[in-house]
Design a protein around this motif. Sequence first.
Motif, mmCIF file in Angstrom:
data_model
loop_
_atom_site.group_PDB
_atom_site.id
_atom_site.type_symbol
_atom_site.label_atom_id
_atom_site.label_comp_id
_atom_site.label_asym_id
_atom_site.label_seq_id
_atom_site.Cartn_x
_atom_site.Cartn_y
_atom_site.Cartn_z
ATOM 1 N N ASP A 52 4.866 3.288 -2.273
ATOM 2 C CA ASP A 52 3.477 2.853 -2.166
ATOM 3 C C ASP A 52 2.529 4.034 -2.332
ATOM 4 O O ASP A 52 1.512 3.932 -3.036
ATOM 5 C CB ASP A 52 3.234 2.136 -0.838
ATOM 6 C CG ASP A 52 3.638 2.965 0.375
ATOM 7 O OD1 ASP A 52 4.425 3.933 0.226
ATOM 8 O OD2 ASP A 52 3.162 2.650 1.486
ATOM 9 N N GLU A 53 2.863 5.167 -1.712
ATOM 10 C CA GLU A 53 2.053 6.372 -1.878
ATOM 11 C C GLU A 53 2.062 6.835 -3.326
ATOM 12 O O GLU A 53 1.023 7.242 -3.869
ATOM 13 C CB GLU A 53 2.582 7.491 -0.979
ATOM 14 C CG GLU A 53 2.427 7.228 0.509
ATOM 15 C CD GLU A 53 2.980 8.352 1.356
ATOM 16 O OE1 GLU A 53 2.781 8.311 2.584
ATOM 17 O OE2 GLU A 53 3.630 9.271 0.793
ATOM 18 N N LEU A 54 3.222 6.786 -3.947
ATOM 19 C CA LEU A 54 3.346 7.220 -5.345
ATOM 20 C C LEU A 54 2.459 6.392 -6.256
ATOM 21 O O LEU A 54 1.719 6.941 -7.085
ATOM 22 C CB LEU A 54 4.806 7.112 -5.792
ATOM 23 C CG LEU A 54 5.087 7.395 -7.273
ATOM 24 C CD1 LEU A 54 4.667 8.808 -7.653
ATOM 25 C CD2 LEU A 54 6.564 7.171 -7.573
ATOM 26 N N PHE A 67 -10.474 4.910 -4.269
ATOM 27 C CA PHE A 67 -10.173 4.717 -2.858
ATOM 28 C C PHE A 67 -9.101 3.642 -2.704
ATOM 29 O O PHE A 67 -8.939 2.776 -3.573
ATOM 30 C CB PHE A 67 -11.431 4.305 -2.088
ATOM 31 C CG PHE A 67 -12.578 5.261 -2.255
ATOM 32 C CD1 PHE A 67 -12.590 6.468 -1.575
ATOM 33 C CD2 PHE A 67 -13.632 4.955 -3.093
ATOM 34 C CE1 PHE A 67 -13.636 7.361 -1.722
ATOM 35 C CE2 PHE A 67 -14.690 5.830 -3.256
ATOM 36 C CZ PHE A 67 -14.690 7.042 -2.564
ATOM 37 N N ARG A 68 -8.385 3.683 -1.580
ATOM 38 C CA ARG A 68 -7.320 2.714 -1.315
ATOM 39 C C ARG A 68 -7.850 1.288 -1.293
ATOM 40 O O ARG A 68 -7.167 0.363 -1.771
ATOM 41 C CB ARG A 68 -6.645 3.050 0.027
ATOM 42 C CG ARG A 68 -5.701 1.984 0.568
ATOM 43 C CD ARG A 68 -4.526 1.761 -0.367
ATOM 44 N NE ARG A 68 -3.637 0.724 0.099
ATOM 45 C CZ ARG A 68 -3.773 -0.565 -0.173
ATOM 46 N NH1 ARG A 68 -4.812 -0.989 -0.886
ATOM 47 N NH2 ARG A 68 -2.888 -1.438 0.275
ATOM 48 N N ASP A 69 -9.065 1.073 -0.772
ATOM 49 C CA ASP A 69 -9.563 -0.294 -0.638
ATOM 50 C C ASP A 69 -10.004 -0.909 -1.968
ATOM 51 O O ASP A 69 -10.436 -2.059 -2.001
ATOM 52 C CB ASP A 69 -10.684 -0.376 0.394
ATOM 53 C CG ASP A 69 -11.847 0.556 0.095
ATOM 54 O OD1 ASP A 69 -11.923 1.080 -1.028
ATOM 55 O OD2 ASP A 69 -12.678 0.758 1.007
ATOM 56 N N LYS A 182 2.447 11.462 -4.528
ATOM 57 C CA LYS A 182 2.770 10.936 -3.199
ATOM 58 C C LYS A 182 1.851 11.559 -2.138
ATOM 59 O O LYS A 182 1.387 10.864 -1.223
ATOM 60 C CB LYS A 182 4.235 11.202 -2.857
ATOM 61 C CG LYS A 182 5.212 10.338 -3.646
ATOM 62 C CD LYS A 182 6.661 10.692 -3.333
ATOM 63 C CE LYS A 182 7.622 9.800 -4.106
ATOM 64 N NZ LYS A 182 9.041 10.139 -3.821
ATOM 65 N N ILE A 183 1.595 12.845 -2.272
ATOM 66 C CA ILE A 183 0.652 13.508 -1.364
ATOM 67 C C ILE A 183 -0.732 12.882 -1.495
ATOM 68 O O ILE A 183 -1.397 12.576 -0.490
ATOM 69 C CB ILE A 183 0.584 15.018 -1.670
ATOM 70 C CG1 ILE A 183 1.916 15.709 -1.360
ATOM 71 C CG2 ILE A 183 -0.574 15.671 -0.912
ATOM 72 C CD1 ILE A 183 2.241 15.835 0.096
ATOM 73 N N TYR A 184 -1.177 12.691 -2.730
ATOM 74 C CA TYR A 184 -2.497 12.105 -2.988
ATOM 75 C C TYR A 184 -2.581 10.702 -2.396
ATOM 76 O O TYR A 184 -3.552 10.341 -1.714
ATOM 77 C CB TYR A 184 -2.738 12.075 -4.490
ATOM 78 C CG TYR A 184 -4.171 11.875 -4.922
ATOM 79 C CD1 TYR A 184 -5.228 11.779 -4.016
ATOM 80 C CD2 TYR A 184 -4.477 11.789 -6.284
ATOM 81 C CE1 TYR A 184 -6.535 11.615 -4.439
ATOM 82 C CE2 TYR A 184 -5.791 11.622 -6.718
ATOM 83 C CZ TYR A 184 -6.809 11.534 -5.788
ATOM 84 O OH TYR A 184 -8.097 11.370 -6.207
ATOM 85 N N GLY A 185 -1.554 9.897 -2.638
ATOM 86 C CA GLY A 185 -1.528 8.533 -2.096
ATOM 87 C C GLY A 185 -1.561 8.529 -0.580
ATOM 88 O O GLY A 185 -2.252 7.710 0.036
ATOM 89 N N HIS A 186 -0.827 9.443 0.033
ATOM 90 C CA HIS A 186 -0.823 9.534 1.499
ATOM 91 C C HIS A 186 -2.221 9.854 2.016
ATOM 92 O O HIS A 186 -2.672 9.276 3.018
ATOM 93 C CB HIS A 186 0.161 10.618 1.944
ATOM 94 C CG HIS A 186 0.258 10.785 3.424
ATOM 95 N ND1 HIS A 186 1.093 10.022 4.214
ATOM 96 C CD2 HIS A 186 -0.398 11.620 4.277
ATOM 97 C CE1 HIS A 186 0.962 10.378 5.474
ATOM 98 N NE2 HIS A 186 0.061 11.342 5.539
ATOM 99 N N ASN A 190 -4.387 7.193 4.365
ATOM 100 C CA ASN A 190 -4.704 7.626 5.730
ATOM 101 C C ASN A 190 -6.083 8.273 5.859
ATOM 102 O O ASN A 190 -6.431 8.769 6.928
ATOM 103 C CB ASN A 190 -3.622 8.594 6.211
ATOM 104 C CG ASN A 190 -2.277 7.924 6.339
ATOM 105 O OD1 ASN A 190 -2.021 7.188 7.285
ATOM 106 N ND2 ASN A 190 -1.407 8.151 5.367
ATOM 107 N N LYS A 191 -6.837 8.265 4.747
ATOM 108 C CA LYS A 191 -8.213 8.796 4.725
ATOM 109 C C LYS A 191 -8.268 10.220 5.286
ATOM 110 O O LYS A 191 -9.068 10.547 6.164
ATOM 111 C CB LYS A 191 -9.154 7.861 5.486
ATOM 112 C CG LYS A 191 -9.232 6.471 4.854
ATOM 113 C CD LYS A 191 -10.208 5.561 5.575
ATOM 114 C CE LYS A 191 -10.284 4.200 4.898
ATOM 115 N NZ LYS A 191 -11.224 3.281 5.572
#
Length: 271
Positions: A52-54, A67-69, A182-186, A190-191
């Motif tokens: 999911d992060e990837l 943004f995630r949203d 993956k770092i970027y997605g995390h 998690n904002k």
Amino acid sequence: MMDSITVKKEIVKFEDGQLIDEEDLIVTEYPLTIILNQQEFATMVCTPSELDELVIGFLASEGVIRFRDEIKSLHIDSGQGYAYVETVAEVSTSQEYYSKRFIGSCCGKGRQFYFVNDAKTAKTSTSTLTLTPEECISLMNEMQQSSTIFKDTGGVHNAALCSPTNMIVNRTDIGRHNALDKIYGHCLINKIPVRDKVIVFSGRISSEVLLKAAKIGVGIVLSKSAPTDLAIKMADELNITAVGFIRGGKLNVYTHPERIVQLQDSFENTP
């Protein structure tokens, strides 16, 4: 069911003048295809963890989302190797910005360089963060010591998001760009604010790695390996401090050395 991160294989090993039957631990190579708004967008070859992060990090890096949203739904069919993504707003997949492509697992193979969306999403750093050389070395050591999969297989890249004094999150993947996504997605999930953070990386600083760091938004990239000339040019232009060859208590600062500071001896001016 999703493949495990590693698998055991029977091998023949030559050691001390003898051929020996032995069991070895091998890292898994896993293809994941992103279906974006019901259209095939890209296929990544990756390590099957934190998918999911990837996906979120990759889409942000490609400029599809910020943004995630902005993602309405994300479903990963790990058994079939598909990630189904629906965005809140309609997304243009015009060839002017993206190309449908196969993304290789290492060395940028199969990737095309510097799309229009790279220019749009790579951020010029405004970070005022500084590190001492000792902090750079300590962060690199911490990341390397935490990499159990690399110790077991020798077949992955590692990336970590750090503060000046500790590691916040670390990620592993067969693809160096995947580890950074993956770092970027995390961070997006998690904002996590990144302007005062550092990327610590196990591989060389290529132009692609430098662009990934710029898209994440950090101002300092630390590596145990070398940078390329194009990465140095980009780091200079994007106001990113690139530090390489962090090993054996030494390091090289290639760009914007003002962020790497030597602490003054507190007793320097003592009578």
